[in-house]
Design a protein around this motif. Sequence first.
Motif, short mmCIF file in Angstrom:
data_model
loop_
_atom_site.label_atom_id
_atom_site.label_comp_id
_atom_site.label_asym_id
_atom_site.label_seq_id
_atom_site.Cartn_x
_atom_site.Cartn_y
_atom_site.Cartn_z
N ALA A 1 0.82 -1.22 0.00
CA ALA A 1 0.00 0.00 0.00
C ALA A 1 0.86 1.26 0.00
N ARG A 2 2.18 1.11 -0.14
CA ARG A 2 3.13 2.23 -0.21
C ARG A 2 3.17 3.05 1.08
N LEU A 3 2.98 2.35 2.20
CA LEU A 3 3.15 3.02 3.49
C LEU A 3 4.59 2.93 3.97
N VAL A 4 5.20 1.79 3.75
CA VAL A 4 6.59 1.61 4.18
C VAL A 4 7.50 2.48 3.30
N GLY A 5 8.27 3.33 3.96
CA GLY A 5 9.16 4.25 3.26
C GLY A 5 8.48 5.50 2.75
N HIS A 6 7.26 5.74 3.16
CA HIS A 6 6.54 6.95 2.72
C HIS A 6 7.21 8.18 3.34
N PRO A 7 7.42 9.24 2.57
CA PRO A 7 8.13 10.40 3.12
C PRO A 7 7.34 11.18 4.16
N ALA A 8 6.02 11.06 4.17
CA ALA A 8 5.24 11.90 5.08
C ALA A 8 4.34 11.10 6.02
N ARG B 1 -5.18 -8.70 1.04
CA ARG B 1 -5.89 -7.73 0.20
C ARG B 1 -6.79 -6.83 1.03
N VAL B 2 -7.38 -7.39 2.10
CA VAL B 2 -8.21 -6.57 3.00
C VAL B 2 -7.38 -5.43 3.58
N PHE B 3 -6.21 -5.78 4.11
CA PHE B 3 -5.41 -4.76 4.79
C PHE B 3 -4.72 -3.82 3.79
N VAL B 4 -4.45 -4.29 2.59
CA VAL B 4 -3.93 -3.37 1.57
C VAL B 4 -4.94 -2.28 1.31
N ASN B 5 -6.20 -2.65 1.17
CA ASN B 5 -7.25 -1.65 0.94
C ASN B 5 -7.37 -0.69 2.12
N LEU B 6 -7.35 -1.23 3.36
CA LEU B 6 -7.47 -0.36 4.54
C LEU B 6 -6.27 0.57 4.65
N LYS C 1 -4.27 1.54 2.24
CA LYS C 1 -4.27 2.47 1.12
C LYS C 1 -5.25 3.61 1.38
N ASN C 2 -6.44 3.28 1.90
CA ASN C 2 -7.40 4.34 2.21
C ASN C 2 -6.85 5.29 3.28
N ALA C 3 -6.19 4.71 4.29
CA ALA C 3 -5.62 5.56 5.34
C ALA C 3 -4.52 6.47 4.77
N ARG C 4 -3.66 5.92 3.94
CA ARG C 4 -2.59 6.75 3.34
C ARG C 4 -3.16 7.87 2.50
N GLU C 5 -4.15 7.56 1.67
CA GLU C 5 -4.73 8.60 0.82
C GLU C 5 -5.44 9.67 1.65
N ALA C 6 -6.06 9.26 2.77
CA ALA C 6 -6.71 10.24 3.63
C ALA C 6 -5.68 11.18 4.26
N LEU C 7 -4.55 10.61 4.68
CA LEU C 7 -3.51 11.45 5.29
C LEU C 7 -2.82 12.33 4.25
N GLU C 8 -2.66 11.83 3.04
CA GLU C 8 -2.01 12.64 2.00
C GLU C 8 -2.88 13.84 1.60
N ARG D 1 -1.91 20.07 11.29
CA ARG D 1 -2.17 18.64 11.50
C ARG D 1 -0.98 17.99 12.20
N PRO D 2 -1.23 16.95 13.00
CA PRO D 2 -0.12 16.25 13.66
C PRO D 2 0.63 15.39 12.65
N GLY D 3 1.68 14.75 13.12
CA GLY D 3 2.42 13.87 12.24
C GLY D 3 1.56 12.73 11.74
N ALA D 4 1.52 12.54 10.43
CA ALA D 4 0.64 11.52 9.84
C ALA D 4 1.12 10.13 10.26
N GLU D 5 0.18 9.33 10.71
CA GLU D 5 0.54 8.02 11.25
C GLU D 5 -0.61 7.03 11.02
N VAL D 6 -0.24 5.82 10.60
CA VAL D 6 -1.18 4.70 10.45
C VAL D 6 -0.72 3.60 11.40
#
Length: 475
Positions: free
Chosen positions: A338-345, A367-372, A374-381, A388-393
Amino acid sequence: MSNPGSPIPGRFSGLSNKLIATIIGVIFLVEIVVYLPSLANFRATWLEDRLRVGVVAARVLDAVPDVMSLPRSLTDRLLTSAGADAIVYRREGQSQLIELAEPVTPERVTTADMRQRDLATQIAGAIDTLFAGRGRTLRIVGEGDLDESLIEILMPEAPLRQEMLEYSRNIGLVSLGIAAITAFALYMLASRLFIDPVLRLADNMLAFRKAPENATLILQPSQRRDEIGIVERELADMERDLASMLRQRRHLADLGLAVAKINHDLRNTLTAAQLLSDQVATLDDPKVQRLAPRLVTTLDKAIGFAQSVLDYGREAAAPPQFVPTEIRPLLDDAAFEARLVGHPAVVFVNEVPDGIVLDVDAGQMARVFVNLFKNAREALESDPRPNRPGAEVTATARQDDDAFILAVSDNGPGLPPRARAHLFEAFEGSARAGGTGLGLAIAREITEAHGGMLRFVETEEGTQFEVALPHRPTA
């Protein structure tokens, strides 16, 4: 499962045969209960008649001073009229005996004491006489017509048994006739009230099963207010709903096939356009450089939308293949995809302890957790808050009664009201513009296929989803 081509039993088969047999059996059972007291009463009446003849003979004896002077022909006629071999008359301590000229010596003697009038004794005596066979002598004992007088009659039992057999045969024939008439009348009544409606329901169900989309086969319920009427109305409602649902599913299947073909062609076209836009983006024209990123972003969204629709349409209904799976590495891999690992922000925090193993389908659950994620990352982006505080999932786990709960939460802006109103609905529940809402719909289907539940949890900040799985950890 029953064969859809199986014929419906006819009027005189199936339930009809069982009903007729039950009615006849019940009638014969009642006849047997009535028959035994009736047979006992017949035997008692027959014996009473013989005693009355004996009383008449006793009066003749009383009228003659010397019994020995009676002509032998007269005594024989008295005994013959009573059907007896001998008659004994006892009164005031004296006994008088008249017997045939050639006395009979009985081999087997049974006594019928008519002074005992209880029903059980009479029924037992009747059964004994009926099944005793031939050759017995019957000793009938009863009270005379005078005080303290007693009459005893010795006679063959065969005439009584023969008449009882004829009486039983007549009772059997009458009972058979009554059973047949009653069974026929009850059957016709039950057939009209119950069997015909049941056959109608069975015929309708088989016909509707062969062509469930044919609206003309939907049952037309009667106006009955009993249980059969309720079944008719409920069956008609169910058939209407099923026919409507099947027509809708057929239309959706046709529409989905068309959309899949369109999306496939559209995706190929968009891919070609994306390649062209990449080439255009390399031009030195300032206007092109300014518009190219927007063009690329728009094409990426269009390609993603088309790909999501294709993936959803190709979603297989294969059941999960459960294998023991370690949860923490599964979540790390899903976060990486889901491109969370190594995300710059955005920081991903996996708080699930090591060593937790659940029986799941690793591919589907990932696949369930990839969708969850991914949605969290897009919401934070896309978080528009200035401070806003430091973005965190964050991924956490806990044991709750019979379920093991895996939670995914973020500290983003939360779900908008429109997205909450249509959560888990395909093409309706997207939280961002241009989204399809397929991610949560697919995640819910996979979780439910695992026997679990995907739910949204209200929080003061951000968004949280919980995946509740019924499987306890195995390690």
